[in-house]
Motif scaffolding. Structure first.
Motif, PDB file in Angstrom:
ATOM      1  N   ALA A   1     195.772  60.533  38.327  1.00 22.77           N
ATOM      2  CA  ALA A   1     196.177  61.421  39.423  1.00 22.77           C
ATOM      3  C   ALA A   1     194.963  62.020  40.116  1.00 22.77           C
ATOM      4  CB  ALA A   1     197.080  62.536  38.890  1.00 22.77           C
ATOM      5  N   MET A   2     193.982  62.413  39.338  1.00 26.80           N
ATOM      6  CA  MET A   2     192.788  63.030  39.903  1.00 26.80           C
ATOM      7  C   MET A   2     191.973  62.029  40.723  1.00 26.80           C
ATOM      8  SD  MET A   2     191.685  65.376  36.625  1.00 26.80           S
ATOM      9  CE  MET A   2     190.211  66.064  37.415  1.00 26.80           C
ATOM     10  N   PHE A   3     191.792  60.816  40.190  1.00 26.33           N
ATOM     11  CA  PHE A   3     190.983  59.835  40.903  1.00 26.33           C
ATOM     12  C   PHE A   3     191.715  59.328  42.140  1.00 26.33           C
ATOM     13  CE2 PHE A   3     188.410  55.900  41.354  1.00 26.33           C
ATOM     14  CZ  PHE A   3     187.159  56.508  41.387  1.00 26.33           C
ATOM     15  N   THR A   4     193.026  59.193  42.049  1.00 27.03           N
ATOM     16  CA  THR A   4     193.815  58.791  43.215  1.00 27.03           C
ATOM     17  C   THR A   4     193.649  59.802  44.338  1.00 27.03           C
ATOM     18  OG1 THR A   4     195.406  57.592  41.844  1.00 27.03           O
ATOM     19  CG2 THR A   4     196.166  58.298  44.027  1.00 27.03           C
ATOM     20  N   GLN A   5     193.687  61.084  44.013  1.00 33.34           N
ATOM     21  CA  GLN A   5     193.509  62.123  45.026  1.00 33.34           C
ATOM     22  C   GLN A   5     192.080  62.127  45.566  1.00 33.34           C
ATOM     23  OE1 GLN A   5     196.006  64.145  46.384  1.00 33.34           O
ATOM     24  NE2 GLN A   5     194.362  64.310  47.888  1.00 33.34           N
ATOM     25  N   LEU A   6     191.118  61.960  44.690  1.00 25.96           N
ATOM     26  CA  LEU A   6     189.716  61.921  45.103  1.00 25.96           C
ATOM     27  C   LEU A   6     189.477  60.782  46.101  1.00 25.96           C
ATOM     28  CD1 LEU A   6     186.792  63.017  44.657  1.00 25.96           C
ATOM     29  CD2 LEU A   6     186.623  61.364  42.776  1.00 25.96           C
ATOM     30  N   VAL A   7     190.009  59.625  45.808  1.00 25.52           N
ATOM     31  CA  VAL A   7     189.869  58.467  46.692  1.00 25.52           C
ATOM     32  C   VAL A   7     190.572  58.739  48.026  1.00 25.52           C
ATOM     33  CG1 VAL A   7     190.617  56.065  46.956  1.00 25.52           C
ATOM     34  CG2 VAL A   7     189.465  56.789  44.862  1.00 25.52           C
ATOM     35  N   ALA A   8     191.751  59.329  47.968  1.00 25.45           N
ATOM     36  CA  ALA A   8     192.483  59.663  49.200  1.00 25.45           C
ATOM     37  C   ALA A   8     191.706  60.679  50.032  1.00 25.45           C
ATOM     38  CB  ALA A   8     193.874  60.195  48.863  1.00 25.45           C
TER      39      ALA A   8
ATOM     40  N   HIS B   1     188.682  60.924  50.377  1.00 32.22           N
ATOM     41  CA  HIS B   1     187.567  60.228  51.030  1.00 32.22           C
ATOM     42  C   HIS B   1     188.053  59.084  51.933  1.00 32.22           C
ATOM     43  CE1 HIS B   1     185.271  62.407  47.971  1.00 32.22           C
ATOM     44  NE2 HIS B   1     184.241  62.248  48.791  1.00 32.22           N
ATOM     45  N   ASP B   2     189.354  59.057  52.220  1.00 32.54           N
ATOM     46  CA  ASP B   2     189.952  58.010  53.061  1.00 32.54           C
ATOM     47  C   ASP B   2     189.635  56.607  52.553  1.00 32.54           C
ATOM     48  OD1 ASP B   2     191.183  59.822  54.867  1.00 32.54           O
ATOM     49  OD2 ASP B   2     189.267  60.071  55.914  1.00 32.54           O
ATOM     50  N   LEU B   3     189.701  56.429  51.229  1.00 33.65           N
ATOM     51  CA  LEU B   3     189.384  55.143  50.613  1.00 33.65           C
ATOM     52  C   LEU B   3     190.562  54.543  49.853  1.00 33.65           C
ATOM     53  CD1 LEU B   3     185.875  56.135  49.224  1.00 33.65           C
ATOM     54  CD2 LEU B   3     186.334  54.627  51.184  1.00 33.65           C
ATOM     55  N   SER B   4     191.755  55.061  50.077  1.00 36.51           N
ATOM     56  CA  SER B   4     192.920  54.605  49.302  1.00 36.51           C
ATOM     57  C   SER B   4     193.166  53.111  49.423  1.00 36.51           C
ATOM     58  CB  SER B   4     194.168  55.379  49.715  1.00 36.51           C
ATOM     59  OG  SER B   4     194.022  56.736  49.401  1.00 36.51           O
ATOM     60  N   ASP B   5     192.861  52.541  50.576  1.00 37.18           N
ATOM     61  CA  ASP B   5     193.086  51.104  50.764  1.00 37.18           C
ATOM     62  C   ASP B   5     192.050  50.255  50.030  1.00 37.18           C
ATOM     63  OD1 ASP B   5     195.280  51.645  52.355  1.00 37.18           O
ATOM     64  OD2 ASP B   5     194.169  51.440  54.240  1.00 37.18           O
ATOM     65  N   ASP B   6     190.998  50.877  49.559  1.00 33.82           N
ATOM     66  CA  ASP B   6     189.910  50.138  48.925  1.00 33.82           C
ATOM     67  C   ASP B   6     190.011  50.066  47.399  1.00 33.82           C
ATOM     68  OD1 ASP B   6     188.877  49.902  51.477  1.00 33.82           O
ATOM     69  OD2 ASP B   6     187.439  51.531  51.224  1.00 33.82           O
ATOM     70  N   TYR B   7     190.896  50.847  46.810  1.00 38.43           N
ATOM     71  CA  TYR B   7     190.959  50.926  45.349  1.00 38.43           C
ATOM     72  C   TYR B   7     192.387  50.816  44.841  1.00 38.43           C
ATOM     73  CZ  TYR B   7     186.151  52.542  45.491  1.00 38.43           C
ATOM     74  OH  TYR B   7     184.799  52.624  45.697  1.00 38.43           O
ATOM     75  N   VAL B   8     192.531  50.146  43.702  1.00 38.61           N
ATOM     76  CA  VAL B   8     193.769  50.143  42.930  1.00 38.61           C
ATOM     77  C   VAL B   8     193.444  50.907  41.658  1.00 38.61           C
ATOM     78  CG1 VAL B   8     195.455  48.743  41.694  1.00 38.61           C
ATOM     79  CG2 VAL B   8     194.511  47.930  43.875  1.00 38.61           C
ATOM     80  N   ILE B   9     194.154  51.996  41.447  1.00 39.81           N
ATOM     81  CA  ILE B   9     193.854  52.902  40.336  1.00 39.81           C
ATOM     82  C   ILE B   9     195.071  52.946  39.424  1.00 39.81           C
ATOM     83  CG2 ILE B   9     193.282  55.277  39.714  1.00 39.81           C
ATOM     84  CD1 ILE B   9     192.308  55.418  42.798  1.00 39.81           C
ATOM     85  N   THR B  10     194.837  52.735  38.155  1.00 36.72           N
ATOM     86  CA  THR B  10     195.929  52.834  37.196  1.00 36.72           C
ATOM     87  C   THR B  10     195.384  53.319  35.862  1.00 36.72           C
ATOM     88  OG1 THR B  10     197.840  51.695  36.230  1.00 36.72           O
ATOM     89  CG2 THR B  10     195.796  50.424  36.424  1.00 36.72           C
ATOM     90  N   SER B  11     196.238  53.959  35.130  1.00 35.06           N
ATOM     91  CA  SER B  11     195.904  54.456  33.804  1.00 35.06           C
ATOM     92  C   SER B  11     196.747  53.688  32.794  1.00 35.06           C
ATOM     93  CB  SER B  11     196.228  55.948  33.731  1.00 35.06           C
ATOM     94  OG  SER B  11     196.065  56.413  32.415  1.00 35.06           O
ATOM     95  N   ALA B  12     196.120  53.295  31.701  1.00 37.31           N
ATOM     96  CA  ALA B  12     196.848  52.550  30.679  1.00 37.31           C
ATOM     97  C   ALA B  12     196.365  52.973  29.300  1.00 37.31           C
ATOM     98  CB  ALA B  12     196.645  51.053  30.870  1.00 37.31           C
ATOM     99  N   ALA B  13     197.254  52.852  28.346  1.00 40.05           N
ATOM    100  CA  ALA B  13     196.946  53.211  26.964  1.00 40.05           C
ATOM    101  C   ALA B  13     196.498  51.981  26.186  1.00 40.05           C
ATOM    102  CB  ALA B  13     198.186  53.812  26.303  1.00 40.05           C
ATOM    103  N   THR B  14     195.762  52.211  25.120  1.00 40.07           N
ATOM    104  CA  THR B  14     195.396  51.098  24.252  1.00 40.07           C
ATOM    105  C   THR B  14     196.408  50.911  23.128  1.00 40.07           C
ATOM    106  OG1 THR B  14     193.958  52.555  22.968  1.00 40.07           O
ATOM    107  CG2 THR B  14     192.927  51.260  24.735  1.00 40.07           C
TER     108      THR B  14
END
Length: 143
Positions: free
Chosen positions: A4-11, A13-26
């Protein structure tokens, strides 16, 4: 919290189209579950929302398709590295390693510590540095 934090940070900076961000467990322990109520409260306190997030386990294709895999602790770092051939392990990083003087420092899972604000602050320190590094790498690759 990191997703959530990195998604907002990227947004921001107007970079949302440049990154796919996901969190996953091991592990499979929490697959299908929403974030801990304490994580949701900490995020809400900082005007972020992760209420739609559901835990899922990272897969080998997830690892192979990623440019960066940022892990919170050394146990997860090792688990993710085992999913990759040796030639691709350099894309797996410990989150705090990017912060000067914090190499090798794990972010303790607030599920156990209940220190959600501490986790938020650690992520808030490291994630902007990761974005800067990622952007620099993209710029260097395009030259």
């Amino acid at each position: 919290m990191a997703e959530a934090m990195f998604t907002q940070l990227v947004a921001d900076h107007d970079l949302s189209d440049d990154y796919v961000i996901t969190s996953a467990a091991t592990s499979t322990e929490e697959v299908g579950n929403p974030p801990h109520p304490g994580a949701l409260a900490a995020l809400r306190h900082h005007h972020l929302d992760a209420s739609d997030h559901r835990a899922h386990q990272i897969t080998q294709p997830d690892c192979q398709n990623a440019d960066y895999i940022i892990t919170m602790d050394t146990a997860n770092l090792a688990a993710v590295q085992r999913l990759l051939p040796a030639s691709e392990r350099s894309k797996v990083h410990l989150c705090m390693d990017i912060v000067p003087g914090k190499q090798g420092v794990s972010i303790a899972d607030p599920w156990y510590t209940h220190k959600f604000e501490t986790t938020y602050e650690m992520l808030n320190t490291a994630l902007p540095l990761w974005l800067t590094t990622m952007q620099q790498s993209r710029q260097e690759a395009s030259v």
